[in-house]
Design an enzyme around this catalytic site. Structure first.
Site, PDB file in Angstrom:
ATOM      1  N   GLY A 198       0.819  -1.214   0.000  1.00 29.84           N
ATOM      2  CA  GLY A 198       0.000   0.000   0.000  1.00 29.84           C
ATOM      3  C   GLY A 198       0.844   1.251   0.000  1.00 29.84           C
ATOM      4  N   LEU A 223       0.610   3.625  -2.091  1.00 23.30           N
ATOM      5  CA  LEU A 223       1.103   3.542  -3.471  1.00 23.30           C
ATOM      6  C   LEU A 223       1.747   4.854  -3.917  1.00 23.30           C
ATOM      7  CD1 LEU A 223      -1.730   1.537  -5.294  1.00 23.30           C
ATOM      8  CD2 LEU A 223       0.218   0.697  -3.972  1.00 23.30           C
ATOM      9  N   HIS A 224       2.835   4.709  -4.639  1.00 25.14           N
ATOM     10  CA  HIS A 224       3.532   5.874  -5.204  1.00 25.14           C
ATOM     11  C   HIS A 224       3.777   5.595  -6.678  1.00 25.14           C
ATOM     12  CE1 HIS A 224       7.096   3.365  -5.052  1.00 25.14           C
ATOM     13  NE2 HIS A 224       6.821   3.107  -3.784  1.00 25.14           N
ATOM     14  N   GLY A 249       6.205   4.648  -8.327  1.00 29.47           N
ATOM     15  CA  GLY A 249       6.911   3.391  -8.630  1.00 29.47           C
ATOM     16  C   GLY A 249       5.911   2.247  -8.768  1.00 29.47           C
ATOM     17  N   HIS A 250       4.983   2.151  -7.791  1.00 29.22           N
ATOM     18  CA  HIS A 250       3.944   1.111  -7.881  1.00 29.22           C
ATOM     19  C   HIS A 250       3.096   1.317  -9.134  1.00 29.22           C
ATOM     20  CE1 HIS A 250       4.252   1.144  -3.286  1.00 29.22           C
ATOM     21  NE2 HIS A 250       4.577  -0.096  -3.625  1.00 29.22           N
ATOM     22  N   GLU A 291      12.502  -3.529  -9.836  1.00 25.52           N
ATOM     23  CA  GLU A 291      13.939  -3.809  -9.682  1.00 25.52           C
ATOM     24  C   GLU A 291      14.523  -2.996  -8.537  1.00 25.52           C
ATOM     25  OE1 GLU A 291      15.885  -3.303 -13.472  1.00 25.52           O
ATOM     26  OE2 GLU A 291      15.031  -5.155 -14.257  1.00 25.52           O
ATOM     27  N   LYS A 292      13.791  -1.982  -8.083  1.00 26.80           N
ATOM     28  CA  LYS A 292      14.245  -1.160  -6.958  1.00 26.80           C
ATOM     29  C   LYS A 292      14.646  -2.064  -5.788  1.00 26.80           C
ATOM     30  CE  LYS A 292      13.683   1.937  -3.441  1.00 26.80           C
ATOM     31  NZ  LYS A 292      13.444   1.060  -2.336  1.00 26.80           N
ATOM     32  N   SER A 316       9.781   5.091  -3.125  1.00 22.96           N
ATOM     33  CA  SER A 316       9.574   4.163  -2.006  1.00 22.96           C
ATOM     34  C   SER A 316       8.497   4.741  -1.105  1.00 22.96           C
ATOM     35  CB  SER A 316      10.886   4.003  -1.217  1.00 22.96           C
ATOM     36  OG  SER A 316      10.615   3.431   0.052  1.00 22.96           O
ATOM     37  N   SER A 317       7.662   3.874  -0.545  1.00 25.14           N
ATOM     38  CA  SER A 317       6.625   4.358   0.380  1.00 25.14           C
ATOM     39  C   SER A 317       7.279   5.052   1.574  1.00 25.14           C
ATOM     40  CB  SER A 317       5.768   3.201   0.882  1.00 25.14           C
ATOM     41  OG  SER A 317       5.182   2.554  -0.221  1.00 25.14           O
TER      42      SER A 317
HETATM   43  O1  PAF Z   1       7.901  -4.985  -1.923  1.00 25.17           O
HETATM   44  C1  PAF Z   1       6.924  -5.003  -1.130  1.00 25.17           C
HETATM   45  O2  PAF Z   1       6.150  -4.061  -1.036  1.00 25.17           O
HETATM   46  C2  PAF Z   1       6.709  -6.226  -0.256  1.00 25.17           C
HETATM   47  O3  PAF Z   1       7.908  -6.774   0.157  1.00 25.17           O
HETATM   48  C3  PAF Z   1       5.818  -7.297  -0.909  1.00 25.17           C
HETATM   49  C4  PAF Z   1       6.476  -7.895  -2.148  1.00 25.17           C
HETATM   50  C5  PAF Z   1       4.470  -6.696  -1.272  1.00 25.17           C
HETATM   51  C6  PAF Z   1       5.574  -8.448   0.077  1.00 25.17           C
HETATM   52  O4  PAF Z   1       4.939  -7.999   1.221  1.00 25.17           O
END
Ligand code: PAF
Length: 529
Positions: free
Chosen positions: A31, A33-34, A36-37, A160-161, A197-198
């Site tokens: 969660g 989310l930024h 990158g996600h 890949e981060k 990164s979050s």
């Molecule tokens: O990269 C992440 O956010 C976590 O390590 C993952 C892959 C969702 C597992 O909890």
């Protein structure tokens, strides 16, 4: 956009997608989310080209689950940022169709205490981040395996981060024989280079500007290497010092082999890659980043018998990956075409050798990226595909004088890397240190069928299939038994038998093989697959 809170809802959604025969692409997250996600979700939602039929729209599922198994007792589990409502809006806008956001009790109904755990190999999980985060990767592997078991996706997309996490999860999927593709995607970065990164949202404005020193210092390290720095220990010492001077506390700074994560005592020599991996603390926030060091742009060698469809797939593969396409088959065809006009016996090497000095052969690409072949200034791109040339090319290509002239020219073209070459002896003679070698083949019957189709599409008379099969077998025999540069599968080549595979599937497989060796962070994708 569906918000799925229970495993039962999730299973129903997955089943409905399967009924529609759409592939399921899965992006696991914790969660907050930024960008990158979101870049992963957009990649997951990309339409897949399909042979002939309509393009396929994958169904994209994002999980949002702050996994307690991967946090240490002194880590930020209690304060990890959460905003499910915003996550749903962002994920939907990026192309997700559903979010799975279970509670801990829903995902692990038997509790955490007696849970079956997935322990990745310790040489991968106890190094780099594992040195200070005991049990972290076991926690990641356990939760991701649980999610994969429920969801059974066709493709798992990871950034890949978190390179170590990606290497470990690839290994877990492979060791457990899980039937899915793991796709690593390029690190998304802020304009000043900080990797998404979050945890970046923990940074105060002053820390945020200090944090930018992390990617900047990694870039400078690349500069030092380009300027001739050749020793690992002084490089790492310099890196640590620079990061500390910028106000970052270094947890580790290491040079490792990217896939085994083993420390590298010396800098890599072509074609090996190295990973410069760093973890720092900026105030109380832990940040990781890395840089892939690649001594030269990648070279891919694709060898195989005539009629295996090498040039079609190699051309498309080259375009997808932004590599130059070196069609060595076209070079041999061009020489054959030219010699046919010189009134020489094509079997007579002694007569051919002196003539070669009068031949200037050049390859270029036109505005559409299509290969153009010219001989002494004349465009021969189309004429060299004439069946009369096809019939004689293997005789010409068997002469040592022709081979050594063209091999020299090909090696000169490959000096700076960044190309994919196809032929008969690319992985064995021309580029023995290629990053990826593929032996692309198909049965004689399949190649005869393709050849018949190609001839009729181009308006040439089409011989009986039995005759084409006999010609192809004869050509295979000639190519693999000739004394000079015979057609051989390099010992380290991957064999890809393409019977029954659509061209798109072959290209996708080549890209998958490439990505097992070359991360997107080192050589980004240029076009969607
Ligand atoms: O990269 C992440 O956010 C976590 O390590 C993952 C892959 C969702 C597992 O909890």
């Amino acid at each position: 956009m569906l918000l799925l809170r229970t495993c039962a809802e999730l299973l129903r959604w997955c089943a409905s997608l399967r009924l529609q025969q759409r592939p399921l692409h899965f992006v696991p997250t914790m969660g907050a989310l930024h960008e990158g996600h979101l870049s992963l979700i957009r990649r997951a939602a990309q339409v897949q080209p399909a042979a002939g039929a309509e393009p396929v729209h994958p169904g994209v599922l994002v999980s949002v689950f702050v996994n307690p198994l991967q946090f240490g007792p002194l880590e930020d589990l209690a304060t990890y940022p959460e905003d499910l409502e915003q996550d749903c809006c962002l994920a939907a806008a990026a192309g997700a169709e559903a979010i799975f956001a279970p509670t801990v009790r829903e995902l692990f109904p038997e509790g955490l205490a007696g849970l079956t755990r997935v322990q990745p190999p310790t040489y991968l999980s106890d190094v780099l981040c594992g040195q200070t985060r005991a049990g972290h990767f076991e926690g990641v592997a356990t939760v991701v395996t649980r999610l994969l078991g429920l969801i059974r996706p066709d493709c798992l997309l990871l950034g890949e981060k978190d390179w170590q996490q990606l290497v470990i999860l690839r290994r877990v999927v492979s060791d457990l024989g899980l039937p899915l593709e793991v796709r690593g995607c390029r690190t998304w970065r802020e304009p000043d280079g900080l990797a998404g990164s979050s945890r970046n949202r923990y940074l105060s404005p002053a820390e945020r500007s200090r944090a930018a020193a992390l990617p900047a210092t990694l870039q400078s390290a690349r500069g030092r290497l380009a300027a001739g720095e050749s020793l690992v220990a002084p490089l790492l010492e310099w890196l640590r010092r620079e990061l500390e001077l910028a106000g970052l506390d270094v947890e580790y700074a290491e040079l490792v082999e990217p896939f085994s994560l083993r420390p590298l005592p010396t800098l890599p020599r072509s074609p090996s890659l190295a990973l410069l991996a760093v973890a720092v603390r900026c105030g109380s926030t832990r940040l990781i980043d890395h840089m892939v060091l690649m001594p030269r742009p990648p070279i891919v060698a694709i060898d195989g018998p005539a009629g295996a469809g090498k040039s079609t797939v190699t051309r498309a593969f080259a375009r997808t990956l932004g590599l130059t396409f070196l069609d060595t088959g076209a070079m041999y065809r061009a020489v054959t075409w030219w010699l046919r006009g010189q009134g020489v016996d094509l079997a007579d090497a002694m007569a051919i050798e002196p003539l070669l000095a009068g031949l200037t052969l050049s390859l270029s690409t036109d505005a559409d990226g299509d290969l153009q072949v010219s001989v002494n200034g004349h465009d021969v791109t189309t004429t060299i595909r004439d069946p009369a040339v096809t019939a004689q090319v293997s005789v010409v290509a068997a002469h040592a004088c022709v081979r050594s002239a063209l091999t020299r020219q090909q090696q000169a073209m490959g000096e700076r890397g960044g190309l994919v070459a196809e032929g008969r002896d690319i992985g064995t003679a021309v580029f023995p240190d290629a990053d990826l070698k593929v032996f692309l083949t198909a049965s004689v019957a399949e190649r005869a069928r393709r050849r018949a189709l190609d001839l009729s599409e181009r308006g040439y008379p089409t011989p009986e299939l039995a005759e084409l099969e006999a010609q192809i077998s004869e050509r295979d025999h000639l190519d693999s038994t000739r004394s000079v540069a015979p057609l051989l599968k390099a010992a380290d080549a991957v064999e890809l038998v393409t019977d029954g595979m659509a061209i798109e599937a072959v290209i996708a497989e080549l890209v998958r093989l490439f990505r097992q060796r070359i991360p997107e962070d080192a050589w980004p994708e240029s076009a969607p697959v």
